[in-house]
Design an enzyme around this catalytic site. Structure first.
Site, short mmCIF file in Angstrom:
data_model
loop_
_atom_site.label_atom_id
_atom_site.label_comp_id
_atom_site.label_asym_id
_atom_site.label_seq_id
_atom_site.Cartn_x
_atom_site.Cartn_y
_atom_site.Cartn_z
N THR A 5 -4.76 -15.32 0.77
CA THR A 5 -4.04 -15.18 -0.51
C THR A 5 -2.54 -15.06 -0.28
OG1 THR A 5 -5.95 -14.07 -1.49
CG2 THR A 5 -3.82 -13.71 -2.57
N GLY A 27 0.00 -5.63 -17.75
CA GLY A 27 0.07 -4.78 -16.55
C GLY A 27 1.46 -4.76 -15.95
N VAL A 66 3.02 -4.30 -9.63
CA VAL A 66 3.87 -5.11 -8.75
C VAL A 66 3.85 -6.59 -9.15
CG1 VAL A 66 4.36 -5.65 -6.36
CG2 VAL A 66 3.28 -3.51 -6.92
N ILE A 67 2.65 -7.14 -9.34
CA ILE A 67 2.54 -8.57 -9.63
C ILE A 67 3.18 -8.91 -10.98
CG2 ILE A 67 0.91 -10.44 -10.18
CD1 ILE A 67 -0.94 -9.35 -8.02
N GLU A 115 1.76 -2.57 -21.08
CA GLU A 115 1.26 -1.64 -20.05
C GLU A 115 0.49 -0.50 -20.70
OE1 GLU A 115 1.04 -1.19 -16.64
OE2 GLU A 115 0.17 0.75 -17.20
N GLY A 138 -4.49 -5.54 -11.59
CA GLY A 138 -5.06 -5.04 -10.34
C GLY A 138 -5.95 -6.07 -9.66
N HIS A 160 29.82 -0.27 9.37
CA HIS A 160 30.51 -0.39 8.08
C HIS A 160 31.11 -1.79 7.98
CE1 HIS A 160 32.86 0.70 4.59
NE2 HIS A 160 33.91 0.14 5.18
P1 NAI Z 1 -1.34 -2.82 -10.06
O1 NAI Z 1 -2.51 -1.97 -9.82
O2 NAI Z 1 -0.10 -2.67 -9.24
O3 NAI Z 1 -0.90 -2.70 -11.60
C1 NAI Z 1 -1.78 -2.97 -12.67
C2 NAI Z 1 -1.22 -2.39 -13.95
O4 NAI Z 1 -2.01 -2.84 -15.05
C3 NAI Z 1 -1.25 -0.87 -14.00
O5 NAI Z 1 0.04 -0.41 -14.31
C4 NAI Z 1 -2.28 -0.56 -15.08
O6 NAI Z 1 -1.99 0.63 -15.77
C5 NAI Z 1 -2.16 -1.79 -16.00
N1 NAI Z 1 -3.34 -2.04 -16.86
C6 NAI Z 1 -4.63 -1.98 -16.48
N2 NAI Z 1 -5.44 -2.28 -17.53
C7 NAI Z 1 -4.63 -2.54 -18.61
C8 NAI Z 1 -4.86 -2.90 -19.98
N3 NAI Z 1 -6.09 -3.07 -20.50
N4 NAI Z 1 -3.80 -3.09 -20.80
C9 NAI Z 1 -2.54 -2.92 -20.31
N5 NAI Z 1 -2.27 -2.58 -19.02
C10 NAI Z 1 -3.30 -2.40 -18.17
O7 NAI Z 1 -1.91 -4.32 -9.95
P2 NAI Z 1 -1.23 -5.74 -9.69
O8 NAI Z 1 0.20 -5.76 -10.08
O9 NAI Z 1 -2.16 -6.70 -10.33
O10 NAI Z 1 -1.29 -5.88 -8.12
C11 NAI Z 1 -2.55 -5.92 -7.45
C12 NAI Z 1 -2.43 -5.48 -6.02
O11 NAI Z 1 -1.69 -6.40 -5.27
C13 NAI Z 1 -1.75 -4.14 -5.89
O12 NAI Z 1 -2.52 -3.33 -5.02
C14 NAI Z 1 -0.42 -4.46 -5.29
O13 NAI Z 1 0.05 -3.42 -4.45
C15 NAI Z 1 -0.69 -5.74 -4.51
N6 NAI Z 1 0.53 -6.54 -4.46
C16 NAI Z 1 1.58 -6.11 -3.73
C17 NAI Z 1 2.76 -6.81 -3.71
C18 NAI Z 1 3.90 -6.27 -2.94
O14 NAI Z 1 3.70 -5.39 -2.12
N7 NAI Z 1 5.14 -6.72 -3.17
C19 NAI Z 1 2.92 -8.05 -4.44
C20 NAI Z 1 1.78 -8.40 -5.21
C21 NAI Z 1 0.63 -7.67 -5.19
#
Ligand code: NAI
Length: 462
Positions: free
Chosen positions: A41, A176, A179-180, A199, A268, A441
């Site tokens: 991925t 949501g 991060v994504i 959110e 998520g 610096h």
């Molecule tokens: P996430 O878990 O970071 O965020 C999901 C958000 O969706 C939460 O804030 C949650 O409260 C919200 N949510 C859930 N159900 C909802 C609803 N019915 N209505 C409205 N809001 C709702 O998940 P995300 O962003 O999908 O990322 C998935 C994984 O991928 C994470 O573990 C993340 O750390 C990882 N990731 C990390 C990256 C990085 O390190 N830069 C980049 C992309 C992904």
């Protein structure tokens, strides 16, 4: 039938790093991958392609907002979306081919196809069954959707579809504020889309230091992202070209409907273990669908290990990589180890956001006495020169011993700066150790030193 010391299932950052380390440790290694290219991925539809789009859209933002100020006159560039996607695909290709090269260099066999484990010690790929003394599952994760939301990867998309949209949408709804959602939401906002983030919670990026989270949200708002907080999405009704998103506000239970050209579902991810045959093998799973492992990444079935997003812990490529190396060392009879207290997190927006160790909220909850050293990038000469003065560095240290307990940053290049604190924490350093280290610096990293100074007698440029 071929016989191996180790077969790794999955070639994402966890799997391919694990395979390389196994080979380096003298083990005859194969890696199973069903995609047409290696890298999982992260390289194909995640970290790497999103960074390409974040970079190109940031360049556009710079051209539109800062070029004229620096005396660079002329029309700002217009977006050739097809070329932007081609650039992104080229970046993916360079990286996935790089892993293919590393596999050849390390004499790792790529078993092409989707693997399953008919019994311990055997991996089936297509019609062929291969033998392995150790099987390491690194099958990763997949997006998890919501009830009432059907993904078509065209109008209702996950991060995968969002990286290859046929055109830039006029209106994008992001479900949501994790991060994504924020990384990809800011890409499309910079490219001219109207982006509305919905959110469930009252703050963005759950788990993040609350002060940073607030400043981050304010910054994103300034960039044009619109936030609807405390709202639970109920359903998405989509046609071939449009969608209607229904959500309920938690404060008064009122229902609202908004239109979108594209809906990005970023609520998520969940472990991906389909088709491996784990049920029949009796591999113990948690109620969240994760493979249960001990501290050496061993499952309850002898000879089968698991790492990365398929097991517990933050779903981060670098966490999977570290576990991959540790698991390889375990099967080679060494002592694999991952320090889960020092795993950085980075959000690659502009400004970037990063963190390591405890948040203030966690320290308060644990009743721990701590001190805070903060420094704003407004006091950093380099940041001012580069229009990057927004944001700050915050270091948390033990009130008595001065040992660094955590760091939280928002600002320029903080995804790189955080590693200075990671190294310091690995060595059990105090804030004073950082403060006494000479920093060149003018660099952004001076802000880290100033925050460390602020844990003691005070920052100089504050
Ligand atoms: P996430 O878990 O970071 O965020 C999901 C958000 O969706 C939460 O804030 C949650 O409260 C919200 N949510 C859930 N159900 C909802 C609803 N019915 N209505 C409205 N809001 C709702 O998940 P995300 O962003 O999908 O990322 C998935 C994984 O991928 C994470 O573990 C993340 O750390 C990882 N990731 C990390 C990256 C990085 O390190 N830069 C980049 C992309 C992904």
């Amino acid at each position: 039938m071929s016989s191996y010391d180790v077969i790794v299932i999955g070639s994402g950052p966890g799997g391919y790093v694990c395979a390389i380390r196994c080979a380096q440790l003298g083990l005859k290694t194969a890696c199973v991958e069903g995609r047409e290219t290696l890298g999982g991925t992260c390289l194909n539809i995640g970290c790497i392609p999103s960074k390409a789009l974040l970079h190109s859209s940031h360049m556009l933002h710079e051209a539109e907002h800062n070029f004229a100020k620096m005396g660079l006159k002329g029309k700002s560039p217009s977006v050739d979306w097809k070329q932007m996607l081609a650039y992104k695909d080229d970046v993916i290709g360079q990286n996935t081919k790089g892993i293919e090269f590393l596999f050849k260099k390390n004499k790792i066999d790529w078993l092409k196809g989707w693997g399953s484990i008919p019994e311990a010690g055997k991996v089936k790929v297509g019609e062929e069954v291969h033998e392995a003394k150790h099987i390491i599952i690194a099958s990763g994760s997949e997006p998890s959707s919501l009830p009432g939301v059907e993904i078509d990867e065209k109008v209702v998309v996950t991060s995968e579809g969002a990286l290859s949209l046929p055109k830039i949408p006029k209106k994008m709804v992001v479900i949501g504020a994790g991060v994504i959602g924020l990384e990809l939401g800011s890409v499309y906002a910079r490219l001219g889309a109207e982006v509305q983030v919905i959110e469930f919670l009252d703050h963005i990026t759950p788990g993040m230091d609350a002060e940073i989270s607030k400043v981050f949200q304010r910054t994103l708002k300034k960039q044009g992202l619109d936030f609807t907080m405390g709202a639970a999405v109920q359903k998405v009704d989509a046609t071939k070209t449009k969608a209607k998103v229904t959500y309920k506000l938690r404060k008064d239970d009122s229902e609202h409907v908004i239109d979108a050209d594209v809906v990005l579902v970023a609520t998520g991810r969940k472990p991906y273990t389909d088709g491996l045959g784990l049920d029949a093998l009796g591999v113990k799973m948690s109620d969240r669908g994760q493979i249960e492992v001990d501290t050496q990444y061993k499952t309850n079935v002898p000879g089968i290990l698991a790492i990365g997003d398929a097991i517990d812990g933050p779903m981060l490529a670098h966490k999977a990589e570290d576990e991959g190396m540790a698991a390889a060392e375990v099967v080679a009879g060494k002592h694999g180890h991952v320090n889960y207290g020092v795993i950085p997190g980075v959000i690659y927006t502009h400004p970037e956001v990063s963190n390591v160790g405890a948040t203030e909220e966690q320290l308060k909850e644990a009743g721990r006495a701590y001190k805070v050293g903060k420094f704003s990038f407004m006091g950093n000469g380099r940041a001012k020169a580069n229009f990057a003065g927004d944001g700050f560095v915050k270091i948390l240290a033990d009130a008595e011993t001065d040992r660094i307990l955590g760091a939280h940053m928002i600002g320029p290049m903080v995804g790189d700066l955080i590693h200075e604190v990671c190294v310091a924490m690995e060595f059990g350093a105090s804030a004073q150790d950082l403060a006494m280290t000479c920093h060149a610096h003018p660099t952004y990293s001076e802000a880290v030193r100033e925050a460390a100074l602020a844990c003691g007698d005070g920052a100089i440029h504050a």
